[in-house]
Design a protein around this motif. Sequence first.
Motif, PDB file in Angstrom:
ATOM      1  N   TYR A  70       5.980 -14.440  18.680  1.00 44.24           N
ATOM      2  CA  TYR A  70       5.773 -15.524  17.718  1.00 44.24           C
ATOM      3  C   TYR A  70       6.724 -15.354  16.539  1.00 44.24           C
ATOM      4  CZ  TYR A  70       1.449 -16.820  20.108  1.00 44.24           C
ATOM      5  OH  TYR A  70       0.537 -17.246  21.032  1.00 44.24           O
ATOM      6  N   LEU A  71       7.129 -16.480  15.935  1.00 41.12           N
ATOM      7  CA  LEU A  71       8.008 -16.430  14.760  1.00 41.12           C
ATOM      8  C   LEU A  71       7.335 -15.676  13.613  1.00 41.12           C
ATOM      9  CD1 LEU A  71       9.569 -20.005  14.568  1.00 41.12           C
ATOM     10  CD2 LEU A  71      10.669 -17.904  15.319  1.00 41.12           C
ATOM     11  N   GLY A  72       6.031 -15.832  13.468  1.00 36.93           N
ATOM     12  CA  GLY A  72       5.291 -15.195  12.380  1.00 36.93           C
ATOM     13  C   GLY A  72       5.345 -13.674  12.395  1.00 36.93           C
ATOM     14  N   GLU A  73       5.645 -13.100  13.566  1.00 36.74           N
ATOM     15  CA  GLU A  73       5.722 -11.641  13.667  1.00 36.74           C
ATOM     16  C   GLU A  73       6.920 -11.081  12.903  1.00 36.74           C
ATOM     17  OE1 GLU A  73       5.231  -9.903  17.632  1.00 36.74           O
ATOM     18  OE2 GLU A  73       4.550 -11.880  18.300  1.00 36.74           O
ATOM     19  N   PHE A  74       7.899 -11.923  12.613  1.00 33.14           N
ATOM     20  CA  PHE A  74       9.139 -11.458  11.990  1.00 33.14           C
ATOM     21  C   PHE A  74       9.204 -11.792  10.498  1.00 33.14           C
ATOM     22  CE2 PHE A  74       9.909 -12.638  16.445  1.00 33.14           C
ATOM     23  CZ  PHE A  74      10.051 -11.355  16.947  1.00 33.14           C
ATOM     24  N   SER A  75       8.109 -12.356   9.964  1.00 30.80           N
ATOM     25  CA  SER A  75       8.043 -12.677   8.543  1.00 30.80           C
ATOM     26  C   SER A  75       6.666 -12.263   8.039  1.00 30.80           C
ATOM     27  CB  SER A  75       8.272 -14.181   8.330  1.00 30.80           C
ATOM     28  OG  SER A  75       8.130 -14.510   6.982  1.00 30.80           O
ATOM     29  N   ILE A  76       6.574 -11.067   7.478  1.00 31.63           N
ATOM     30  CA  ILE A  76       5.282 -10.515   7.070  1.00 31.63           C
ATOM     31  C   ILE A  76       4.688 -11.355   5.932  1.00 31.63           C
ATOM     32  CG2 ILE A  76       6.261  -8.850   5.450  1.00 31.63           C
ATOM     33  CD1 ILE A  76       4.158  -6.838   6.605  1.00 31.63           C
ATOM     34  N   SER A  77       3.392 -11.675   6.042  1.00 33.99           N
ATOM     35  CA  SER A  77       2.762 -12.605   5.102  1.00 33.99           C
ATOM     36  C   SER A  77       1.937 -11.897   4.027  1.00 33.99           C
ATOM     37  CB  SER A  77       1.870 -13.593   5.851  1.00 33.99           C
ATOM     38  OG  SER A  77       0.868 -12.892   6.556  1.00 33.99           O
ATOM     39  N   TYR A  78       1.936 -10.573   4.041  1.00 40.47           N
ATOM     40  CA  TYR A  78       1.211  -9.838   3.010  1.00 40.47           C
ATOM     41  C   TYR A  78       2.069  -8.683   2.517  1.00 40.47           C
ATOM     42  CZ  TYR A  78       0.393  -6.529   6.801  1.00 40.47           C
ATOM     43  OH  TYR A  78       0.579  -5.650   7.838  1.00 40.47           O
ATOM     44  N   LYS A  79       1.723  -8.169   1.361  1.00 40.80           N
ATOM     45  CA  LYS A  79       2.460  -7.037   0.807  1.00 40.80           C
ATOM     46  C   LYS A  79       1.743  -5.761   1.238  1.00 40.80           C
ATOM     47  CE  LYS A  79       4.296  -5.311  -3.540  1.00 40.80           C
ATOM     48  NZ  LYS A  79       4.175  -5.394  -4.999  1.00 40.80           N
ATOM     49  N   PRO A  80       2.412  -4.881   1.978  1.00 38.72           N
ATOM     50  CA  PRO A  80       1.746  -3.656   2.427  1.00 38.72           C
ATOM     51  C   PRO A  80       1.195  -2.842   1.254  1.00 38.72           C
ATOM     52  CG  PRO A  80       3.840  -3.932   3.542  1.00 38.72           C
ATOM     53  CD  PRO A  80       3.786  -4.966   2.464  1.00 38.72           C
ATOM     54  N   VAL A  81       0.038  -2.217   1.495  1.00 36.17           N
ATOM     55  CA  VAL A  81      -0.644  -1.458   0.449  1.00 36.17           C
ATOM     56  C   VAL A  81       0.124  -0.187   0.148  1.00 36.17           C
ATOM     57  CG1 VAL A  81      -2.787  -0.281  -0.172  1.00 36.17           C
ATOM     58  CG2 VAL A  81      -2.864  -2.370   1.179  1.00 36.17           C
ATOM     59  N   LYS A  82       0.362   0.059  -1.142  1.00 34.62           N
ATOM     60  CA  LYS A  82       0.982   1.298  -1.577  1.00 34.62           C
ATOM     61  C   LYS A  82      -0.142   2.135  -2.197  1.00 34.62           C
ATOM     62  CE  LYS A  82       5.732  -0.056  -2.010  1.00 34.62           C
ATOM     63  NZ  LYS A  82       5.624  -1.185  -1.165  1.00 34.62           N
ATOM     64  N   HIS A  83      -0.572   3.163  -1.468  1.00 41.24           N
ATOM     65  CA  HIS A  83      -1.695   3.965  -1.939  1.00 41.24           C
ATOM     66  C   HIS A  83      -1.229   4.945  -3.008  1.00 41.24           C
ATOM     67  CE1 HIS A  83      -4.532   2.542   1.045  1.00 41.24           C
ATOM     68  NE2 HIS A  83      -3.539   2.559   1.912  1.00 41.24           N
ATOM     69  N   GLY A  84      -1.865   4.835  -4.176  1.00 36.68           N
ATOM     70  CA  GLY A  84      -1.532   5.738  -5.279  1.00 36.68           C
ATOM     71  C   GLY A  84      -2.775   6.490  -5.693  1.00 36.68           C
ATOM     72  N   ARG A  85      -2.903   6.767  -6.975  1.00 37.83           N
ATOM     73  CA  ARG A  85      -4.085   7.458  -7.477  1.00 37.83           C
ATOM     74  C   ARG A  85      -5.251   6.492  -7.536  1.00 37.83           C
ATOM     75  NH1 ARG A  85      -3.615  10.085 -12.740  1.00 37.83           N
ATOM     76  NH2 ARG A  85      -5.481  11.137 -12.021  1.00 37.83           N
ATOM     77  N   THR A  86      -6.454   7.037  -7.472  1.00 39.26           N
ATOM     78  CA  THR A  86      -7.653   6.201  -7.517  1.00 39.26           C
ATOM     79  C   THR A  86      -7.846   5.653  -8.909  1.00 39.26           C
ATOM     80  OG1 THR A  86      -9.013   8.130  -7.998  1.00 39.26           O
ATOM     81  CG2 THR A  86      -8.813   7.467  -5.691  1.00 39.26           C
ATOM     82  N   GLY A  87      -8.420   4.454  -8.969  1.00 35.93           N
ATOM     83  CA  GLY A  87      -8.701   3.835 -10.252  1.00 35.93           C
ATOM     84  C   GLY A  87     -10.115   4.141 -10.701  1.00 35.93           C
ATOM     85  N   ILE A  88     -10.469   3.674 -11.882  1.00 37.72           N
ATOM     86  CA  ILE A  88     -11.816   3.890 -12.404  1.00 37.72           C
ATOM     87  C   ILE A  88     -12.798   3.084 -11.556  1.00 37.72           C
ATOM     88  CG2 ILE A  88     -13.338   3.515 -14.390  1.00 37.72           C
ATOM     89  CD1 ILE A  88     -10.856   3.937 -16.164  1.00 37.72           C
ATOM     90  N   GLY A  89     -13.884   3.733 -11.137  1.00 36.78           N
ATOM     91  CA  GLY A  89     -14.903   3.055 -10.337  1.00 36.78           C
ATOM     92  C   GLY A  89     -14.604   3.067  -8.847  1.00 36.78           C
ATOM     93  N   ALA A  90     -13.531   3.718  -8.457  1.00 36.32           N
ATOM     94  CA  ALA A  90     -13.184   3.749  -7.040  1.00 36.32           C
ATOM     95  C   ALA A  90     -14.072   4.719  -6.263  1.00 36.32           C
ATOM     96  CB  ALA A  90     -11.718   4.125  -6.873  1.00 36.32           C
ATOM     97  N   THR A  91     -14.436   5.827  -6.890  1.00 39.14           N
ATOM     98  CA  THR A  91     -15.281   6.828  -6.232  1.00 39.14           C
ATOM     99  C   THR A  91     -16.399   7.240  -7.180  1.00 39.14           C
ATOM    100  OG1 THR A  91     -13.915   8.629  -7.054  1.00 39.14           O
ATOM    101  CG2 THR A  91     -13.339   7.739  -4.885  1.00 39.14           C
ATOM    102  N   HIS A  92     -17.402   7.940  -6.611  1.00 41.43           N
ATOM    103  CA  HIS A  92     -18.525   8.384  -7.448  1.00 41.43           C
ATOM    104  C   HIS A  92     -18.076   9.446  -8.443  1.00 41.43           C
ATOM    105  CE1 HIS A  92     -21.705   6.069  -5.624  1.00 41.43           C
ATOM    106  NE2 HIS A  92     -21.229   6.369  -4.410  1.00 41.43           N
ATOM    107  N   SER A  93     -17.100  10.263  -8.084  1.00 40.31           N
ATOM    108  CA  SER A  93     -16.650  11.323  -8.981  1.00 40.31           C
ATOM    109  C   SER A  93     -15.924  10.752 -10.197  1.00 40.31           C
ATOM    110  CB  SER A  93     -15.734  12.296  -8.234  1.00 40.31           C
ATOM    111  OG  SER A  93     -14.590  11.609  -7.771  1.00 40.31           O
ATOM    112  N   SER A  94     -15.390   9.528 -10.084  1.00 38.21           N
ATOM    113  CA  SER A  94     -14.677   8.947 -11.218  1.00 38.21           C
ATOM    114  C   SER A  94     -15.640   8.452 -12.297  1.00 38.21           C
ATOM    115  CB  SER A  94     -13.788   7.791 -10.760  1.00 38.21           C
ATOM    116  OG  SER A  94     -14.573   6.730 -10.274  1.00 38.21           O
ATOM    117  N   ARG A  95     -16.946   8.419 -11.967  1.00 38.85           N
ATOM    118  CA  ARG A  95     -17.936   7.998 -12.974  1.00 38.85           C
ATOM    119  C   ARG A  95     -18.207   9.134 -13.963  1.00 38.85           C
ATOM    120  NH1 ARG A  95     -22.283   4.904  -9.087  1.00 38.85           N
ATOM    121  NH2 ARG A  95     -20.831   3.312  -8.411  1.00 38.85           N
TER     122      ARG A  95
END
Length: 100
Positions: A70-95
Amino acid sequence: TRGLKRKPMALIKKLRKAKKNCVEGEKPEAVRTHLRDMIVTPEMVGSIIGIYNGKTFNQVEIKAEMIGHYLGEFSISYKPVKHGRTGIGATHSSRNIPQK
């Protein structure tokens, strides 16, 4: 009901016209399309297609290996996730905010 429907056929006609109008040895002019669900056919090989990803048209040169995809396979429609540091509220330890 074999063959191509109206919209895909219109794209094929535009691609034929672009190939016919280009100078021999040069790449044809890009043809823009929203038809991400269209399957690449052998006739499209060598053409340049601007495939819409929801925001911009990504120019793709059709090669022989792309036939059947399919043509759509050659034009990505989302921005791939760049995993960095966790944000506030992301995990229980961040509380647990250390007190001074």
